[in-house]
Design a protein around this motif. Sequence first.
Motif, short mmCIF file in Angstrom:
data_model
loop_
_atom_site.label_atom_id
_atom_site.label_comp_id
_atom_site.label_asym_id
_atom_site.label_seq_id
_atom_site.Cartn_x
_atom_site.Cartn_y
_atom_site.Cartn_z
N THR A 45 56.79 75.42 110.65
CA THR A 45 55.56 76.19 110.46
C THR A 45 54.97 75.96 109.07
OG1 THR A 45 56.66 78.17 109.57
CG2 THR A 45 56.51 78.00 111.96
N CYS A 70 59.13 82.49 120.82
CA CYS A 70 57.67 82.67 120.80
C CYS A 70 57.26 84.09 121.18
CB CYS A 70 57.00 81.66 121.73
SG CYS A 70 57.20 79.95 121.14
N GLU A 137 51.34 74.28 132.14
CA GLU A 137 50.46 73.65 131.15
C GLU A 137 49.20 74.48 130.93
OE1 GLU A 137 51.88 72.08 133.68
OE2 GLU A 137 53.24 70.67 132.67
N LYS A 141 48.14 76.22 127.49
CA LYS A 141 46.82 75.93 126.91
C LYS A 141 46.08 77.23 126.60
CE LYS A 141 42.43 73.65 128.01
NZ LYS A 141 41.66 72.95 129.05
N LYS A 144 47.60 79.02 123.53
CA LYS A 144 47.17 78.41 122.26
C LYS A 144 45.73 78.79 121.93
CE LYS A 144 50.12 74.29 122.54
NZ LYS A 144 50.12 72.83 122.72
N SER A 148 44.70 80.76 118.61
CA SER A 148 43.73 80.08 117.74
C SER A 148 42.52 80.97 117.48
CB SER A 148 43.27 78.77 118.38
OG SER A 148 44.34 77.85 118.48
N LEU A 189 51.30 80.17 116.10
CA LEU A 189 50.66 79.03 116.74
C LEU A 189 51.52 77.77 116.60
CD1 LEU A 189 48.20 77.96 118.26
CD2 LEU A 189 47.09 77.57 116.06
N ALA A 190 52.11 77.59 115.43
CA ALA A 190 52.97 76.42 115.19
C ALA A 190 54.21 76.47 116.08
CB ALA A 190 53.38 76.36 113.72
N THR A 193 53.24 75.67 119.65
CA THR A 193 52.92 74.24 119.75
C THR A 193 54.17 73.36 119.73
OG1 THR A 193 50.79 74.61 118.66
CG2 THR A 193 51.63 72.35 118.68
N ASN A 194 55.12 73.71 118.85
CA ASN A 194 56.31 72.87 118.66
C ASN A 194 57.47 73.17 119.60
OD1 ASN A 194 55.13 71.49 116.46
ND2 ASN A 194 55.68 73.14 115.06
N ARG A 197 57.22 73.20 125.26
CA ARG A 197 56.81 71.90 125.82
C ARG A 197 57.43 71.74 127.18
NH1 ARG A 197 57.86 68.07 120.50
NH2 ARG A 197 56.26 68.98 119.15
#
Length: 198
Positions: A45, A70, A137, A141, A144, A148, A189-190, A193-194, A197
């Motif tokens: 982060t 998360c 997915e 999306k 995020k 954001s 957010l980091a 994102t990381n 997946r």
Amino acid sequence: MLRFVILSLTLVALINSSNIPKTAATPPSRYQNYNTFVKTACNSTTYPTMCYNSLSSYSSTIKADPIKLCTTSLNVNLKYAKNATLVVSNLLKKAKSTSSPEVPVLKDCVEEMKDTVDELKQAMAELKNLYGGVSKEEHLKNMKTWVSAALTDDTTCTDEFEEEEVNEETKKKVEKAVSELSKTTSNTLALITNYLRF
């Protein structure tokens, strides 16, 4: 004779040592120490120290689960958002009681903070539905996008305080609360994102 006794005792010791549970000699797995998992995640982060300080106490709950990581980050993030909303709301009440010219900018900031709270709740809803409904997915999306948007709202509030003439003490209080929120939102957010997946 003495040599025989020593040899016998050594042999007994070796036999007994073989009865020690194997787990005692097994090296820990990569994330057996859950604090290590949280620390490693936080290193990805923008504000790793703040991330670790806010999440390490939940490491036994998070374990090495990215979803729990998360989820916890979003929950902590929401607490920061509610705190920032409270701080700005109290300053707005005070400004209204004195007919201060700061009222409009504080009012705008309160709205931004409320939007942040709502957006983080939306992100949490997406995370809960990650394994149902639309594709993973798509949920990811959307998640995020909501986080954001929350980050944008945080920035909008502080930017307005830079542009307008406001009391220095008021400005410091708002910037402190919103800055902490903004950093936490950035970290969340980091992590999403990381670590989420598919």
